[in-house]
Every structure is written in structure tokens, then in C-alpha cells.
Design a protein around this motif. Structure first.
Motif, PDB file in Angstrom:
ATOM      1  N   VAL A  43      68.663  67.135  -6.465  1.00 44.99           N
ATOM      2  CA  VAL A  43      69.390  68.247  -5.833  1.00 44.99           C
ATOM      3  C   VAL A  43      69.271  68.100  -4.317  1.00 44.99           C
ATOM      4  O   VAL A  43      68.309  67.528  -3.806  1.00 44.99           O
ATOM      5  CB  VAL A  43      68.880  69.628  -6.304  1.00 44.99           C
ATOM      6  CG1 VAL A  43      69.272  69.893  -7.742  1.00 44.99           C
ATOM      7  CG2 VAL A  43      67.386  69.771  -6.127  1.00 44.99           C
ATOM      8  N   ASP A  44      70.250  68.610  -3.607  1.00 41.81           N
ATOM      9  CA  ASP A  44      70.324  68.370  -2.171  1.00 41.81           C
ATOM     10  C   ASP A  44      69.162  68.941  -1.365  1.00 41.81           C
ATOM     11  O   ASP A  44      68.849  68.434  -0.296  1.00 41.81           O
ATOM     12  CB  ASP A  44      71.662  68.819  -1.595  1.00 41.81           C
ATOM     13  CG  ASP A  44      72.044  70.244  -1.926  1.00 41.81           C
ATOM     14  OD1 ASP A  44      71.254  70.984  -2.565  1.00 41.81           O
ATOM     15  OD2 ASP A  44      73.169  70.634  -1.560  1.00 41.81           O
ATOM     16  N   HIS A  45      68.482  69.950  -1.889  1.00 46.75           N
ATOM     17  CA  HIS A  45      67.367  70.485  -1.099  1.00 46.75           C
ATOM     18  C   HIS A  45      66.148  69.570  -1.110  1.00 46.75           C
ATOM     19  O   HIS A  45      65.184  69.821  -0.399  1.00 46.75           O
ATOM     20  CB  HIS A  45      67.019  71.928  -1.498  1.00 46.75           C
ATOM     21  CG  HIS A  45      66.194  72.069  -2.732  1.00 46.75           C
ATOM     22  ND1 HIS A  45      66.737  72.420  -3.932  1.00 46.75           N
ATOM     23  CD2 HIS A  45      64.861  71.913  -2.953  1.00 46.75           C
ATOM     24  CE1 HIS A  45      65.778  72.474  -4.839  1.00 46.75           C
ATOM     25  NE2 HIS A  45      64.642  72.155  -4.272  1.00 46.75           N
ATOM     26  N   GLU A  53      73.130  66.016  -5.516  1.00 41.59           N
ATOM     27  CA  GLU A  53      74.053  66.989  -6.098  1.00 41.59           C
ATOM     28  C   GLU A  53      73.715  68.348  -5.506  1.00 41.59           C
ATOM     29  O   GLU A  53      72.559  68.618  -5.172  1.00 41.59           O
ATOM     30  CB  GLU A  53      73.892  67.052  -7.613  1.00 41.59           C
ATOM     31  CG  GLU A  53      74.296  65.794  -8.330  1.00 41.59           C
ATOM     32  CD  GLU A  53      74.148  65.913  -9.842  1.00 41.59           C
ATOM     33  OE1 GLU A  53      74.826  65.173 -10.538  1.00 41.59           O
ATOM     34  OE2 GLU A  53      73.349  66.740 -10.322  1.00 41.59           O
ATOM     35  N   SER A  54      74.697  69.198  -5.396  1.00 40.08           N
ATOM     36  CA  SER A  54      74.493  70.523  -4.834  1.00 40.08           C
ATOM     37  C   SER A  54      73.561  71.358  -5.711  1.00 40.08           C
ATOM     38  O   SER A  54      73.742  71.434  -6.933  1.00 40.08           O
ATOM     39  CB  SER A  54      75.828  71.257  -4.700  1.00 40.08           C
ATOM     40  OG  SER A  54      75.611  72.610  -4.339  1.00 40.08           O
ATOM     41  N   GLU A  55      72.583  71.976  -5.074  1.00 42.80           N
ATOM     42  CA  GLU A  55      71.691  72.870  -5.816  1.00 42.80           C
ATOM     43  C   GLU A  55      72.464  74.038  -6.413  1.00 42.80           C
ATOM     44  O   GLU A  55      72.047  74.620  -7.407  1.00 42.80           O
ATOM     45  CB  GLU A  55      70.565  73.373  -4.918  1.00 42.80           C
ATOM     46  CG  GLU A  55      71.032  74.245  -3.780  1.00 42.80           C
ATOM     47  CD  GLU A  55      69.960  74.600  -2.784  1.00 42.80           C
ATOM     48  OE1 GLU A  55      70.127  75.631  -2.113  1.00 42.80           O
ATOM     49  OE2 GLU A  55      68.953  73.891  -2.665  1.00 42.80           O
ATOM     50  N   GLY A  56      73.610  74.363  -5.827  1.00 42.56           N
ATOM     51  CA  GLY A  56      74.439  75.451  -6.327  1.00 42.56           C
ATOM     52  C   GLY A  56      74.895  75.249  -7.765  1.00 42.56           C
ATOM     53  O   GLY A  56      75.135  76.212  -8.484  1.00 42.56           O
TER      54      GLY A  56
END
Length: 133
Positions: free
Chosen positions: A31-33, A76-79
């Protein structure tokens, strides 16, 4: 997929980092974070623990960015995982940050981590866990 604990272990050359490298050469997702979390771990080693010099910290941050730019670590977006992650966090008593990796691992089927609690939660959810102590 790789979480921040394993990626930080690799960059900071902590015990077991070579095992993490074996997975990275194949390419991983996260994830991106993860970038913020690993950058924070580097900062902590420089500014709080004072176990590595500032210049090395800057070089490690550049190495992290290079891993992402060269798509060794695909973000990938955490969203995409926030709702499932929140559900996991509440159900298993882990932070949302950790639960996001587990939620992503549900999609990808595997998790590379150095976080014991996160590994336990992932195993409980039927995810194949690669634990690097």
C-alpha cells in the motif's frame, strides 16, 4: 506483498534483511503509505536513536524511492483497502496502518512481514505469511 516492517528491515540492514531481499528481487506490492512508514523508521534511526548518520539516512530514503520508481515495490492506493482494513483493525485489535497491509494481503494471498501481531492476524484470515524475525 510487503509491509513496512520488512521493507525497513531490508533498507536498514537489520538482522534477517537478506531474507527480505530474496522476495524483493521477485517484485512485490504494498500500500502507498509504506513509503511514509519506512521513511519514518529511517528518520527514527537518524534523529531519535542516533544509530545512523544523517547522510546515510538521506541515502536510505533515496534507495526507498528508487525501489518504488523502478517498480521493485509496486504501490497500490491504501484507499482500496480502507474499509476492509478498518474492519480487521477493530476485529483483531491492530492499528489501521497494520490492518491495511493485511487487507491488501487478502487480495494478493501472501504477506511478507516482520511484525508478529500482523503475522498472527494474517494467518487467522488464511493468508500465507512469510515472517522474517
Amino acid at each position: 506483498m510487503v509491509d513496512a516492517s520488512a521493507l525497513a528491515k531490508y533498507l536498514l540492514r537489520e538482522e534477517g534483511w537478506e531474507l527480505v531481499e530474496g522476495y524483493l528481487v521477485k517484485g512485490v506490492v504494498s500500500v502507498d503509505h509504506v513509503v511514509k512508514e519506512v521513511a519514518n523508521a529511517i528518520w527514527k534511526h537518524v534523529a531519535v536513536r542516533r544509530v545512523i548518520p544523517r547522510e546515510l539516512g538521506i541515502e536510505l530514503l533515496k534507495a526507498l524511492k528508487k525501489l518504488v520508481e523502478e517498480r521493485v515495490v509496486v504501490l497500490e492506493s491504501e484507499g482500496l483497502y480502507i474499509e476492509k482494513g478498518f474492519e480487521i483493525a477493530i476485529s483483531y485489535g491492530v492499528t489501521l496502518y497494520d490492518a491495511l497491509y493485511v487487507a491488501q494481503a487478502l487480495k494478493h494471498g501472501e504477506l511478507l512481514t516482520s511484525d508478529e501481531k500482523q503475522a498472527e492476524v494474517a494467518k487467522a484470515l488464511g493468508i500465507k505469511v512469510h515472517f522474517v524475525a
